[in-house]
Write a protein that holds these residues in place. Structure first.
Motif, mmCIF file in Angstrom:
data_model
loop_
_atom_site.group_PDB
_atom_site.id
_atom_site.type_symbol
_atom_site.label_atom_id
_atom_site.label_comp_id
_atom_site.label_asym_id
_atom_site.label_seq_id
_atom_site.Cartn_x
_atom_site.Cartn_y
_atom_site.Cartn_z
ATOM 1 N N UNK A 1 8.680 10.760 -3.151
ATOM 2 C CA UNK A 1 9.790 9.345 -2.664
ATOM 3 C C UNK A 1 9.630 9.594 -1.305
ATOM 4 N N UNK A 2 9.935 7.993 -1.105
ATOM 5 C CA UNK A 2 9.560 7.610 -0.232
ATOM 6 C C UNK A 2 10.829 8.183 1.465
ATOM 7 N N UNK B 1 11.809 3.175 3.783
ATOM 8 C CA UNK B 1 12.369 2.275 2.574
ATOM 9 C C UNK B 1 13.141 0.736 3.177
ATOM 10 N N UNK B 2 13.793 1.176 4.416
ATOM 11 C CA UNK B 2 14.693 0.468 5.471
ATOM 12 C C UNK B 2 13.406 -0.700 5.777
ATOM 13 N N UNK C 1 -4.047 -5.313 -1.705
ATOM 14 C CA UNK C 1 -5.382 -5.183 -1.064
ATOM 15 C C UNK C 1 -5.225 -3.510 -0.817
ATOM 16 N N UNK C 2 -3.575 -2.996 -1.489
ATOM 17 C CA UNK C 2 -2.986 -1.896 -1.237
ATOM 18 C C UNK C 2 -3.334 -1.515 -2.328
ATOM 19 N N UNK D 1 0.384 -1.261 -0.271
ATOM 20 C CA UNK D 1 -0.138 -0.069 -0.193
ATOM 21 C C UNK D 1 1.060 1.693 -0.059
ATOM 22 N N UNK D 2 1.532 1.409 1.030
ATOM 23 C CA UNK D 2 2.776 2.489 0.928
ATOM 24 C C UNK D 2 3.480 2.495 -0.329
ATOM 25 N N UNK D 3 4.019 1.598 -0.846
ATOM 26 C CA UNK D 3 4.651 1.467 -1.934
ATOM 27 C C UNK D 3 3.200 2.261 -3.235
#
Length: 295
Positions: A116-117, A122-123, A161-162, A105-107
């Motif tokens: 940009x994340x 990213x971690x 779902x994302x 979902x975040x991606x």
């Protein structure tokens, strides 16, 4: 969080963790398509009965496109993928892999908004990937024929779902019960054309049908009602806690009722995936809500 909502949270986690158990029981006999058609149909009929009792009407003329989109990405496609994977993978592995949903979902949100994340996100994504790799690499189920395709199907289900969660944020606000009810009927229609191509490989027993009814009524109909009640009472951030609890119940039910074997890699992989999820979602597991449980 009140005692009642805390109990609802754990009940929802136990129910959604149980969905992998019921799919694992029924999928080898019914196949993915027939199983999921039963699931969404029973959920639709249950929610229709609740809607009549609560006098809640569906505004299909205005929201039918919304229900179809939500039904496709939040139910029909992911349910079919899980039904397919449940013929091969253990309930424990299904439950933990499903916990990657917030990562997807975040991606998707980052790509959708072209932003940009952060380094923390990213971690979290890297940890989630490592957790899945650990599970897949050490779990003996992964060596079974067709396991690779089944794992890909579960990850694709979580990906859908994302998509659904990001779509819901952008879509016009619709009453939560109507979202659940309308999307279940949409899923019933969407899965129907698939049935002739994927008939049930076996004849269901009373026990199998009991698992299917539980999957539809309990894990879809009732679970949605509890979930939307939690969102209403405590907000989406606190309701997100269910993401961290349901894999634990999925593992527990698989061990208790299916005799599944779990090793150190199961708990290590689950911990890494959930830690990555916490970083990605910004979830902070403070215990203040527990201290207020008696409020």
């Amino acid at each position: 969080m009140s005692t009642a909502n805390l109990l609802r949270l754990f009940l929802l986690a136990a129910i959604w963790g149980g969905s992998f158990l019921f799919m694992r029981i029924a999928a080898p006999v019914l196949g993915a398509a027939v199983l999921i058609e039963y699931r969404v149909l029973f959920a639709s009929l249950f929610l229709a009965a609740v809607g009549v009792f609560l006098r809640k009407k569906l505004d299909l003329k205005q929201h039918w496109k919304h229900f179809l989109i939500l039904g496709l990405f939040n139910s029909a496609l992911p349910f079919l993928m899980f039904g397919f994977a449940a013929r091969t993978l253990s309930a424990s592995l299904l439950a933990v892999l499903n916990a990657t949903t917030p990562l997807w979902g975040t991606l998707i949100a980052a790509v959708w908004s072209r932003t940009m994340v952060s380094g923390k996100v990213l971690l979290g994504l890297a940890l989630g990937t490592c957790g899945v790799a650990l599970l897949v690499g050490f779990d003996h189920v992964s060596s079974k024929p067709g396991a690779g395709l089944a794992i890909a199907a579960v990850l694709f289900a979580s990906f859908n779902y994302g998509i659904a969660s990001n779509y819901a944020k952008q879509a016009k606000a619709v009453e939560p019960f109507a979202n659940a009810h309308g999307s279940m009927w949409a899923s019933t229609l969407l899965v129907l054309p698939v049935l002739p191509f994927f008939p049930a490989p076996g004849d269901p027993t009373v026990g199998i049908m009991g698992a299917v009814i539980a999957l539809g009524v309990l894990c879809s109909g009732i679970a949605y009602m509890i979930y939307f009640r939690l969102i209403q009472d405590v907000g989406p951030s606190s309701a997100l806690t269910v993401t961290f609890l349901s894999p634990l119940f999925g593992i527990l039910w698989g061990v208790l009722f299916l005799g599944e074997t779990v090793g150190w890699y199961t708990f290590a992989g689950a911990a890494i995936v959930l830690t990555g999820t916490a970083l990605v979602t910004g979830f902070r597991p403070g215990w203040g809500f527990l201290r207020k449980a008696t409020a």
